[in-house]
Design a protein around this motif. Structure first.
Motif, short mmCIF file in Angstrom:
data_model
loop_
_atom_site.label_atom_id
_atom_site.label_comp_id
_atom_site.label_asym_id
_atom_site.label_seq_id
_atom_site.Cartn_x
_atom_site.Cartn_y
_atom_site.Cartn_z
N GLU A 194 12.61 -15.16 -15.13
CA GLU A 194 11.58 -16.20 -15.01
C GLU A 194 11.60 -16.81 -13.60
N LYS A 195 12.78 -17.00 -13.04
CA LYS A 195 12.88 -17.54 -11.68
C LYS A 195 12.35 -16.53 -10.66
N VAL A 196 12.62 -15.25 -10.89
CA VAL A 196 12.10 -14.20 -10.00
C VAL A 196 10.58 -14.17 -10.07
N LEU A 197 10.01 -14.19 -11.27
CA LEU A 197 8.55 -14.16 -11.41
C LEU A 197 7.91 -15.41 -10.80
N ALA A 198 8.55 -16.57 -10.96
CA ALA A 198 8.03 -17.80 -10.36
C ALA A 198 8.05 -17.68 -8.83
N THR A 199 9.05 -17.00 -8.29
CA THR A 199 9.12 -16.81 -6.84
C THR A 199 8.02 -15.86 -6.38
N VAL A 200 7.76 -14.80 -7.15
CA VAL A 200 6.66 -13.90 -6.81
C VAL A 200 5.33 -14.66 -6.85
N VAL A 201 5.15 -15.53 -7.83
CA VAL A 201 3.93 -16.34 -7.91
C VAL A 201 3.83 -17.25 -6.68
N ALA A 202 4.95 -17.76 -6.19
CA ALA A 202 4.93 -18.59 -4.98
C ALA A 202 4.39 -17.79 -3.79
N THR A 203 4.66 -16.47 -3.76
CA THR A 203 4.12 -15.65 -2.67
C THR A 203 2.61 -15.50 -2.81
N VAL A 204 2.13 -15.48 -4.05
CA VAL A 204 0.67 -15.39 -4.27
C VAL A 204 0.00 -16.64 -3.71
N TYR A 205 0.61 -17.80 -3.96
CA TYR A 205 0.06 -19.03 -3.39
C TYR A 205 0.07 -18.98 -1.86
N ALA A 206 1.19 -18.57 -1.28
CA ALA A 206 1.30 -18.51 0.18
C ALA A 206 0.29 -17.51 0.76
N PHE A 207 0.19 -16.34 0.13
CA PHE A 207 -0.74 -15.32 0.61
C PHE A 207 -2.17 -15.82 0.54
N THR A 208 -2.54 -16.44 -0.58
CA THR A 208 -3.92 -16.90 -0.74
C THR A 208 -4.21 -18.17 0.05
N ASP A 209 -3.19 -18.89 0.49
CA ASP A 209 -3.41 -19.98 1.44
C ASP A 209 -3.93 -19.40 2.75
N LYS A 210 -3.36 -18.28 3.16
CA LYS A 210 -3.76 -17.64 4.43
C LYS A 210 -5.03 -16.79 4.26
N TYR A 211 -5.18 -16.14 3.10
CA TYR A 211 -6.32 -15.25 2.84
C TYR A 211 -7.02 -15.70 1.56
N PRO A 212 -7.71 -16.84 1.58
CA PRO A 212 -8.23 -17.45 0.34
C PRO A 212 -9.30 -16.66 -0.39
N LYS A 213 -10.01 -15.77 0.29
CA LYS A 213 -11.08 -15.02 -0.37
C LYS A 213 -10.61 -13.67 -0.91
N SER A 214 -9.35 -13.36 -0.75
CA SER A 214 -8.82 -12.06 -1.16
C SER A 214 -8.58 -11.97 -2.65
N TRP A 215 -8.79 -10.77 -3.15
CA TRP A 215 -8.39 -10.43 -4.52
C TRP A 215 -7.03 -9.74 -4.43
N ILE A 216 -6.18 -9.99 -5.41
CA ILE A 216 -4.86 -9.35 -5.47
C ILE A 216 -4.78 -8.56 -6.77
N TYR A 217 -4.42 -7.29 -6.63
CA TYR A 217 -4.23 -6.41 -7.79
C TYR A 217 -2.74 -6.28 -8.05
N ALA A 218 -2.35 -6.41 -9.31
CA ALA A 218 -0.95 -6.24 -9.68
C ALA A 218 -0.85 -5.50 -11.00
N THR A 219 0.13 -4.63 -11.08
CA THR A 219 0.47 -3.95 -12.32
C THR A 219 1.94 -3.61 -12.25
N GLY A 220 2.55 -3.38 -13.39
CA GLY A 220 3.95 -3.00 -13.40
C GLY A 220 4.12 -1.51 -13.10
N SER A 221 5.31 -1.14 -12.65
CA SER A 221 5.59 0.27 -12.40
C SER A 221 5.78 1.04 -13.71
#
Length: 147
Positions: free
Chosen positions: A69-96
């Motif tokens: 849960e802490k790892v996933l919350a950290t990954v979500v924090a990167t989504v916030y940081a990324f979209t702060d810089k690139y607010p109009k971007s779409w992000i695709y995610a899926t598991g391996s």
């Protein structure tokens, strides 16, 4: 999300993030990388353990470090940081794997109200995109910051 997160280091362009998963058993370096796709404004979120030999992402490694849960919350924090810089971007995610995609779906479902306050989120089923719904299986996810 008001969950504990690991400290992050990132590239200037906010395309690569590194953090360390820590437990009593292991210290595991992790990588999150946003990769541009052939569709303008669409980025793939790649995530996994950092391979010591290549420095690349190993998205098949099984850490079992007891901090998912802490790892996933950290990954979500990167989504916030990324979209702060690139607010109009779409992000695709899926598991391996299907199991990892299911884990992501469960995390999204658990925090859906919080996620929806900041992001649009779609789920992929049979090559069709629909607004994310709890209780449905998805093959992948698309998110974009609400502006």
């Amino acid at each position: 999300m008001k969950l504990p997160k690991y400290p992050l280091a990132s590239s200037d362009k906010m395309m690569t993030f590194e953090f360390v998963s820590e437990s009593n058993k292991n210290v595991i370096p992790k990588l999150v990388r946003y990769q541009e796709t052939n569709l303008k404004g669409l980025y793939n979120l790649a995530f996994g353990d950092k391979n010591f030999q290549t420095g690349e992402i190993d998205d098949k490694a099984i850490s079992n470090n007891g901090d998912s849960e802490k790892v996933l919350a950290t990954v979500v924090a990167t989504v916030y940081a990324f979209t702060d810089k690139y607010p109009k971007s779409w992000i695709y995610a899926t598991g391996s794997t299907k199991a990892r995609t299911r884990l992501y779906r469960m995390g999204i479902s658990k925090y859906l109200k919080e996620i929806q306050s900041d992001f649009e989120i779609l789920g992929e089923t049979a090559s069709e995109w629909k607004e994310f719904e709890i209780g449905k299986e998805y093959d992948g996810f698309l998110v974009r910051r609400k502006i």
